[in-house]
Design a protein around this motif. Structure first.
Motif, mmCIF file in Angstrom:
data_model
loop_
_atom_site.group_PDB
_atom_site.id
_atom_site.type_symbol
_atom_site.label_atom_id
_atom_site.label_comp_id
_atom_site.label_asym_id
_atom_site.label_seq_id
_atom_site.Cartn_x
_atom_site.Cartn_y
_atom_site.Cartn_z
ATOM 1 N N SER A 84 -33.023 96.328 69.168
ATOM 2 C CA SER A 84 -32.489 95.151 68.428
ATOM 3 C C SER A 84 -31.547 95.701 67.361
ATOM 4 O O SER A 84 -30.491 95.172 67.068
ATOM 5 C CB SER A 84 -33.492 94.412 67.814
ATOM 6 N N MET A 85 -31.707 96.885 66.820
ATOM 7 C CA MET A 85 -30.682 97.286 65.722
ATOM 8 C C MET A 85 -29.442 97.789 66.410
ATOM 9 O O MET A 85 -28.397 97.651 65.975
ATOM 10 C CB MET A 85 -31.448 98.624 65.048
ATOM 11 N N ASP A 86 -29.523 98.564 67.648
ATOM 12 C CA ASP A 86 -28.345 98.839 68.297
ATOM 13 C C ASP A 86 -27.399 97.950 69.012
ATOM 14 O O ASP A 86 -26.423 98.451 69.705
ATOM 15 C CB ASP A 86 -28.716 100.024 69.105
ATOM 16 N N LYS A 87 -28.044 96.751 69.088
ATOM 17 C CA LYS A 87 -27.472 95.845 70.281
ATOM 18 C C LYS A 87 -25.951 95.474 69.538
ATOM 19 O O LYS A 87 -25.725 95.244 68.414
ATOM 20 C CB LYS A 87 -28.154 94.358 70.012
ATOM 21 N N PRO A 88 -24.985 95.712 70.656
ATOM 22 C CA PRO A 88 -23.546 95.408 70.216
ATOM 23 C C PRO A 88 -23.211 93.981 70.173
ATOM 24 O O PRO A 88 -23.855 93.323 70.378
ATOM 25 C CB PRO A 88 -23.049 96.102 71.501
ATOM 26 N N GLY A 89 -22.114 93.907 69.283
ATOM 27 C CA GLY A 89 -21.640 92.403 69.079
ATOM 28 C C GLY A 89 -20.069 92.556 69.407
ATOM 29 O O GLY A 89 -19.823 93.338 70.269
ATOM 30 N N SER A 90 -19.379 91.381 69.321
ATOM 31 C CA SER A 90 -18.049 91.438 69.435
ATOM 32 C C SER A 90 -17.412 92.485 68.593
ATOM 33 O O SER A 90 -17.933 92.751 67.454
ATOM 34 C CB SER A 90 -17.393 90.209 69.328
ATOM 35 N N PRO A 91 -16.257 92.898 68.741
ATOM 36 C CA PRO A 91 -15.391 93.756 67.735
ATOM 37 C C PRO A 91 -15.394 93.046 66.337
ATOM 38 O O PRO A 91 -15.595 93.778 65.636
ATOM 39 C CB PRO A 91 -13.932 93.890 68.393
ATOM 40 N N ALA A 92 -15.046 91.976 66.437
ATOM 41 C CA ALA A 92 -14.860 91.096 65.042
ATOM 42 C C ALA A 92 -16.375 90.919 64.416
ATOM 43 O O ALA A 92 -16.439 91.093 63.229
ATOM 44 C CB ALA A 92 -14.282 89.831 65.113
ATOM 45 N N GLY A 93 -17.380 90.639 65.244
ATOM 46 C CA GLY A 93 -18.885 90.207 64.718
ATOM 47 C C GLY A 93 -19.321 91.542 64.376
ATOM 48 O O GLY A 93 -19.931 91.518 63.092
#
Length: 971
Positions: free
Chosen positions: A893-902
């Motif tokens: 959960s800590m490493d979960k990627p988001g969008s570049p802006a997010g």
């Protein structure tokens, strides 16, 4: 091209590079079975898999939904009781789930780790194509009858089952009832007539044999669609599909599909009831109209319908929304306003809530008159172009802060794939947008669409859904009578069989499976470092400006972050309304409709919100900010900057009628959210006196906030009270706009200098003055509360005071949540107790540890299970695998990627509250070092029953059975 190099078992059909999304979409067919595979090749390392089956129920017994649950309870290669949930904790997945839609069932996952991806792929393929479907799993996940005292055949019978309780909770929502009732009448003959999730009154009629037959007929490769996204070569994917599943099947000639609906020749008008257990039923009626439109797989019709829906309903300047917002016939537009485009044939919906049954005809007249006026007068060209701009922006934006970006693309293309249309065309909408740009040059284009699709379309339904205070009691009485009849018909042998099945199910739930047969990743597969973006070094721009360069695909994101000033409790309570009004009211010389129209022309939207958090070392020490956020295409970057500065400087709070409309709309939305997010509300209530930010959240966003907006809605019916409210909002705005501020920019590096120059041009520092930041009073008390609403299920929460992230025990408490959920809570509360969900977790901001249950048939048994979870932990011996799984879950959960802006925004705001990348990396290392003894120690230290703070969202009827020690509060 690479797309053509596929496995020999597959046939390459075609491909298309979609420049706007930076993906190459290719289509393949499995030669032997006809299974379709759509692969979205991308440089993203978060790879996504999904397999979907066309599932077409012919009743409301919930067969597709129950099968979705039961298929995940063990398979041929992995004959353990619960491989799906076991894999959620043996994996570094960034997403795992399963969905039942109205005409398809899908099984998706995502992972950034290649080994993990193929582990999950093996389990998913086996679960879907070679499921065991044990009858005890059907009883657990679907439905069963048991005696209230499981081993006492003289006690009453009760219905149990996870899906049964899930759907009881789902159908407690008036909006869910409204949708199901409307589609029942809009689709009189096809599968959409039925509730694919299952109607609680019909679910007990489903037999195990029915489930098996549905699985055999629907879960076959010939009826399947595979969809993948990422950077794994397609040949490798095909090899796994072939070796692990498809090679064992042959083509099936039967074609499962939804047929076109038989069209009405005249409009249909119906009135039905929904359960609302409260004395005052006034202003609680829903009216909605629905039209059946053309097929969703016709791309031109699809894009035209989207454009039409946006022109009519997108914002307050849109003519149909404006009529619905300003009418006295109801309090707010219905949540069912817009286009439904996932079914075989689309539908257009609009409606009102907060009305009375007798206003049905007037509501319909309002809608038809508005449509006729727009068809006669036309629509300003800039409004149509603004909505085309919105479609383009939505197409271009790289999302991924909720669902993974690749999964969002897959789900967007899913309806076209399911209905054997053109998924590639749905993803590559630029040609369709160009066609629309030509079509809208004709002033009669939008009026012509309105006439063809709406005014001259006889297949429309007007539904009135009125409240009924006794409906829930009548349903309960009917269920009780049904169970009594079943019991009366049972022979002694059949009674004994019920007892034996309950015992067998409990034994199965308690059994310890050999999880070594499941693949897994280990802590050695975990990356050693967090991958966080770094801000650019700046030599220009306003003071306190931070900029992140990121691959945003032609978009720019801007935020202004203001320190919140000292506010009294009444002013704090107004903040949710203020932040919404800030971007929804007029600005400078523009009234609110003109301002909404301008926002649509030049931005992807503006919104504002408050952000508060306790410090790293003390939950009583709070930092508090107001954030105004916006985004736009880079070509509109300067206009976005100017608009945001103008909004903060010249927002208007003199449009009192509009403020009253917004209050009514906020009340409606907040009330509707209770049954869908009851566990979140229960947790907010449970921690409401344990920390200052928790207290603030409960009063502004939680159940106390719902009570306050209801009271405010009643007050502002009086002109004097409305005038006072407008003045308070204006005063609050004047104080906030003078506060110290800082800025955040996210965009592509080549636009950095232009963005900074624009910021210098439009943003002026506020005049220096004494400033007192918001300080919240300290609190560390417990509650014991029942929050009463209209619901068929319960939401339980229990919370304990602990520590913040700067304390050495915080890491162990964070891992403890996953350990208790995986090892005890899932089995005790979901499998045995019948709740749809349960869990636990540490909140390091408020310094609390929380337990919760979701759509739960029990209260006291669940609260007992929260305490028993700790006893279970203290009795655990050597559990290295369980500990590793809990740590993996936290790290994932800590490493979960988001969008570049997010990701840029998240990094910035975490640092703003003292959670710098260095602090987060150190905490991550502490997580990886947690031991079982650490878990036991912190549990003994903090999770003492006498320290529990408890809140339950429940019904009045259930509350009558609970101890008097609970404080009872009507929502």
């Amino acid at each position: 091209m690479q797309a053509e190099q596929c496995h020999s078992a597959f046939r390459f059909i075609g491909n298309k590079v979609v420049d706007a999304l930076n993906v190459e979409v290719a289509e393949y067919e499995h030669k032997a079975t006809g299974a379709r595979h759509y692969h979205l090749a991308s440089e993203h390392d978060e790879n996504v898999f999904l397999v979907a089956f066309r599932t077409v129920p012919e009743d409301s017994r919930g067969v597709a939904h129950i099968l979705e649950h039961t298929a995940l309870c063990g398979s041929e290669r992995f004959p353990v009781r619960d491989p799906f949930f076991m894999m959620t904790r043996r994996s570094l997945n960034t997403f795992m789930n399963a969905f039942t839609s109205s005409d398809w069932t899908a099984y998706p996952f995502a992972s950034q780790n290649r080994k993990d991806y193929f582990n999950l792929l093996d389990v998913y393929l086996d679960a879907t194509f070679f499921s065991r479907l044990d009858p005890l799993d059907f009883a657990q996940e679907g439905h069963r009858v048991e005696f209230a005292e499981a081993d006492n055949p003289e006690s009453d019978l009760v219905f149990k089952g996870v899906v049964y309780n899930e759907m009881k909770g789902a159908m407690s929502s008036p909006v869910s009832t409204l949708w199901q009732t409307l589609t029942k009448h809009l689709f009189p003959t096809t599968t959409y007539h039925f509730n694919s999730g299952g109607d609680p009154e019909c679910i007990p009629d489903l037999t195990y044999e029915d489930l098996l037959e549905f699985y055999r007929s629907h879960y076959h490769p010939s009826n399947a669609v595979f969809m993948t996204f990422g950077d794994i070569p397609v040949e490798e994917l095909h090899q796994r599909f072939e070796d692990n599943a498809l090679s064992r099947f042959e083509r099936r000639d039967e074609v499962i599909e939804v047929t076109d609906e038989k069209r009405y020749f005249a409009p249909v008008r119906v009135e039905e009831a929904y359960a609302l257990s409260q004395e005052d039923l006034s202003s609680s009626t829903h009216h909605v109209m629905g039209w059946l439109l053309p097929r969703s797989i016709d791309l031109d019709e699809l894009m035209q319908a989207h454009l039409l829906s946006r022109v009519l309903l997108d914002n307050s300047s849109s003519p149909l929304r404006a009529a619905l917002e300003s009418t006295d016939l109801g309090s707010a537009p219905s949540p069912l306003c817009g286009l439904e485009d996932s079914n075989r044939e689309m539908s257009f919906l609009c409606g009102l809530e907060g009305s009375e049954p007798e206003h049905a005809a007037a509501f319909e007249q309002l809608v038809m008159d508005t449509l006729a006026r727009v068809a006669e007068e036309g629509v300003p060209m800039d409004m149509v172009e603004a909505q085309l701009h919105q479609l383009e922006l939505a197409q271009r934006e790289i999302t991924g802060d909720g669902y993974p970006f690749g999964l969002q693309l897959i789900l967007a293309a899913m309806p076209a794939a399911i209905h054997r249309g053109n998924p590639i065309g749905v993803l590559d909408i630029d040609p369709a947008l160009e066609k629309l740009r030509e079509l809208i040059k004709d002033p009669d284009f939008i009026p012509g669409l309105i006439r063809r699709q709406l005014l001259d379309n006889p297949h429309r339904v007007r539904l009135t859904l009125r409240p009924d205070a006794e409906l829930s009691n009548r349903r309960d009485a009917a269920e009780t009578a049904q169970l009594e009849q079943i019991k009366q018909r049972l022979s002694e042998a059949e009674k004994q069989a019920v007892v034996e099945r309950a015992a067998a199910l409990e034994a199965r739930q308690e059994q310890v499976d050999d999880d070594s047969i499941l693949p897994c990743v280990t802590l050695e597969d975990v990356p050693s470092e967090l991958n966080l973006p770094t801000a650019a070094e700046l030599s220009q721009g306003p003071a306190n400006t931070t900029l992140f360069n990121a691959g945003t695909n032609g978009l720019v994101y801007q935020q202004v972050i203001l320190d919140l000033p000292q506010l009294d409790e009444d002013e704090q309570a107004l903040l949710p309304l203020y932040t919404y009004c800030l971007t929804e009211l007029g600005c400078a010389e523009r009234d609110y409709r003109e301002n909404q129209a301008y926002q649509s022309q030049v931005t992807g939207g503006l919104h504002a919100y408050t952000s508060l958090r306790g410090s790293v070392g003390d939950e009583q020490s709070v930092s508090a900010y107001l954030v105004m956020s916006g985004k736009a295409l880079t070509v509109n970057s300067e206009k976005l900057t100017a608009l945001m500065a103008e909004t903060l400087d010249k927002a208007r709070f003199d449009e009192q009628a509009r403020i009253r409309e917004i209050v009514a709309q906020q009340r409606a939305r907040r009330e509707q959210s209770i049954t869908g997010s009851g566990h979140a509300f229960a947790m907010m209530a449970a921690v409401s006196e344990l920390a200052p930010v928790a207290q603030f959240s409960h009063r502004t966003r939680g159940l106390e906030g719902v009570r306050r907006i209801k009271a405010l809605d009643k007050q502002v019916q009086e002109p004097e009270a409305l005038q006072v409210l407008a003045a308070k909002l204006a005063s609050l705005h004047e104080r906030i706009r003078q506060a110290p501020r800082r800025f955040l920019l996210v965009g592509e590096e080549e636009h950095q200098d232009a963005m900074l120059q624009q910021m210098e041009q439009y943003w002026q520092a506020p005049a220096a003055q004494d400033f007192a930041p918001l300080a919240l009073p300290s609190t560390r008390k417990t509650v014991k509360q029942l929050w009463l609403t209209s619901t068929q299920v319960n939401f339980c929460a229990s919370a304990f005071p602990t520590v913040t992230s700067g304390h050495p025990d915080a890491a162990a408490l964070t891992v403890l949540g996953d350990f208790l959920r995986n090892g005890y809570l899932h089995r005790a509360i979901r499998e045995q107790g019948g709740a749809y969900g349960a869990g636990a977790g540490q909140d390091n901001g408020d310094g609390v540890f929380r337990f919760f249950s979701y759509r739960d048939p029990r209260v006291e048994g669940t609260l007992d299970d929260f305490n028993k979870a700790v006893d279970w932990l203290l009795g655990c011996e050597d559990e290295p695998q369980r500990l590793q799984e809990a740590i993996l879950g936290v790290v994932s959960s800590m490493d979960k990627p988001g969008s570049p802006a997010g990701e840029a925004k998240s990094t910035y705001h975490s640092s703003l509250f003292g959670r710098t990348p260095e602090v987060r990396q150190a905490f991550r290392q502490q997580i990886l070092a947690v031991s079982l003894e650490d878990l036991k120690r912190v549990a003994r230290t903090y999770l003492k029953p006498e320290l529990a703070s408890v809140a339950v969202v429940t019904s009045q009827k259930t509350a009558e059975t609970l101890p008097a020690a609970f404080e009872r509060i009507e929502i």
